[in-house]
Design a protein around this motif. Sequence first.
Motif, PDB file in Angstrom:
ATOM      1  N   VAL A 106      50.148  45.082  19.083  1.00 31.17           N
ATOM      2  CA  VAL A 106      49.187  44.590  18.087  1.00 31.17           C
ATOM      3  C   VAL A 106      49.851  43.618  17.119  1.00 31.17           C
ATOM      4  CG1 VAL A 106      47.678  45.266  16.181  1.00 31.17           C
ATOM      5  CG2 VAL A 106      47.721  46.631  18.286  1.00 31.17           C
ATOM      6  N   GLU A 107      51.025  44.002  16.605  1.00 24.96           N
ATOM      7  CA  GLU A 107      51.717  43.122  15.662  1.00 24.96           C
ATOM      8  C   GLU A 107      52.169  41.836  16.338  1.00 24.96           C
ATOM      9  OE1 GLU A 107      55.115  43.241  12.157  1.00 24.96           O
ATOM     10  OE2 GLU A 107      55.177  44.744  13.749  1.00 24.96           O
ATOM     11  N   CYS A 108      52.615  41.936  17.599  1.00 27.06           N
ATOM     12  CA  CYS A 108      53.047  40.730  18.311  1.00 27.06           C
ATOM     13  C   CYS A 108      51.878  39.773  18.538  1.00 27.06           C
ATOM     14  CB  CYS A 108      53.710  41.111  19.629  1.00 27.06           C
ATOM     15  SG  CYS A 108      55.368  41.827  19.426  1.00 27.06           S
ATOM     16  N   ALA A 109      50.698  40.313  18.840  1.00 22.66           N
ATOM     17  CA  ALA A 109      49.518  39.454  18.975  1.00 22.66           C
ATOM     18  C   ALA A 109      49.209  38.753  17.659  1.00 22.66           C
ATOM     19  CB  ALA A 109      48.319  40.278  19.433  1.00 22.66           C
ATOM     20  N   ALA A 110      49.367  39.481  16.558  1.00 22.26           N
ATOM     21  CA  ALA A 110      49.108  38.890  15.245  1.00 22.26           C
ATOM     22  C   ALA A 110      50.077  37.751  14.952  1.00 22.26           C
ATOM     23  CB  ALA A 110      49.201  39.963  14.159  1.00 22.26           C
ATOM     24  N   LYS A 111      51.341  37.903  15.355  1.00 20.10           N
ATOM     25  CA  LYS A 111      52.324  36.851  15.094  1.00 20.10           C
ATOM     26  C   LYS A 111      52.060  35.618  15.953  1.00 20.10           C
ATOM     27  CE  LYS A 111      54.226  39.011  11.789  1.00 20.10           C
ATOM     28  NZ  LYS A 111      55.573  39.492  11.680  1.00 20.10           N
ATOM     29  N   VAL A 112      51.517  35.806  17.147  1.00 19.16           N
ATOM     30  CA  VAL A 112      51.110  34.650  17.955  1.00 19.16           C
ATOM     31  C   VAL A 112      50.010  33.883  17.229  1.00 19.16           C
ATOM     32  CG1 VAL A 112      49.998  33.904  20.095  1.00 19.16           C
ATOM     33  CG2 VAL A 112      51.778  35.654  20.162  1.00 19.16           C
ATOM     34  N   ARG A 113      49.059  34.614  16.698  1.00 21.16           N
ATOM     35  CA  ARG A 113      47.952  33.967  15.971  1.00 21.16           C
ATOM     36  C   ARG A 113      48.467  33.271  14.713  1.00 21.16           C
ATOM     37  NH1 ARG A 113      44.931  39.247  17.453  1.00 21.16           N
ATOM     38  NH2 ARG A 113      43.757  38.577  19.307  1.00 21.16           N
TER      39      ARG A 113
END
Length: 426
Positions: free
Chosen positions: A192-199
């Motif tokens: 979840v956090e990694c997806a947020a950092k991509v965004r």
Amino acid sequence: MIRALGLTILTLALAMLPAGAIAQDQIIRVGNLLTDADAQPSGPATIIVRDGRIAEIRRGPDAAYDAVATIIDLSTKTVMPGMIDLHVHLTGDPGGDFWKATTEPAEWGVVVGAKNALVTAKAGFTTVREAGSSQYSAFSLRRGTAEGIIPGPRIIAAGPALAIVGGHGDVSGFTEEVNDLLTGGYSCTGAVECAAKVRKASRAGSDIIKITATGGVLSQQGRGLDTQFTSEEMQSIADTAHSLGLKVMAHAHGARGIEAAARAGIDTIDHGTFADEAALRVMKDKGTVLIPTLMAFKGVSERLDKGIYTPVVEEKIRMTMGRVGKAVTLAKKLGVPIAFGTDAGVFNHGRNAEELQLMVDAGLTPREAIASATTIAAKTLDMDQEIGRIAIGYSADLIAFDGNPLDDVRTLETVDWVMVRGRVID
């Protein structure tokens, strides 16, 4: 006399154009034209450039031209498409002083990057993929070269790399208090956090997402060179980036980290040092591109035993030395696509074309090595209808030199003339 007077008037008019402006028509007289890596040099030609693009290609030495156009005489040179380097760090220079992160502001990277952008373009590289920088430095360079304010190549910019907390790409080597102060805010834990950092990277302006899928050679950690992100984290990064229309490039050395990144759908594996057959077969099945960066290893090996690197880094450099180039040989055998990248910044910028001979030494033909830096690199960027060959409608990204690179790729280590997007690089 009339024609000479017309050219003189045109020259004066051009001198009055604002910085970055492109003359309406540029007539380039070519001694030997190599349109792309699949072609043979075809002898004399005339290329007409209009508004930064190739408008016409006329074969033969005596093509007519408009007397009021800008004439560029390359009639004794070979001309081919500008080369593409898919892994550079324009905002940094080589060295082992990791502590400089505490003394130099991020803005200094733009100054260094402007210098290196010019050097890189003069070396024949008209498009580069900036593979990791501080938050906005590469984005500023990207705009500067696009607008003609800074002379240099077209820049596809990643911005900060995503890393695991305490891993390669995160800040390390200092006390925890200093590490926390210096962190760029792109480390992440969990899908979840990694997806947020991509965004977050997409919102900031990244053209591509860079992750450090495995340990790295130049970070201040002695934890090896294999997997750092979990498979679930890498899958989340790939899926999120692709949903936003962005590709993902993965720094990856260890075999299992390479395999996991490819299986997750990461688009390119950069370095690929310890790639074995199992990892490369997954890459082949997934269409993952290998970016070998052989010059990186040459660059760091030249600095061994000179007190430049810390002991932990020197030990990791020695770990890689016996493997350099082996993944390229096996990748070619298995049919894995190979594209050109150097990791310039680990070695001095401007030496990028030395990678070509290293690729040939690893088993590629000169034609394959040149394709890796032109047509294949352009396809890797999804820009194969824009760059990578000389064709009508394509960007006027051209280089000129002596000799035939299909006979000897080292001829591309000395480039005499460069045009990027219709602008001559002086």
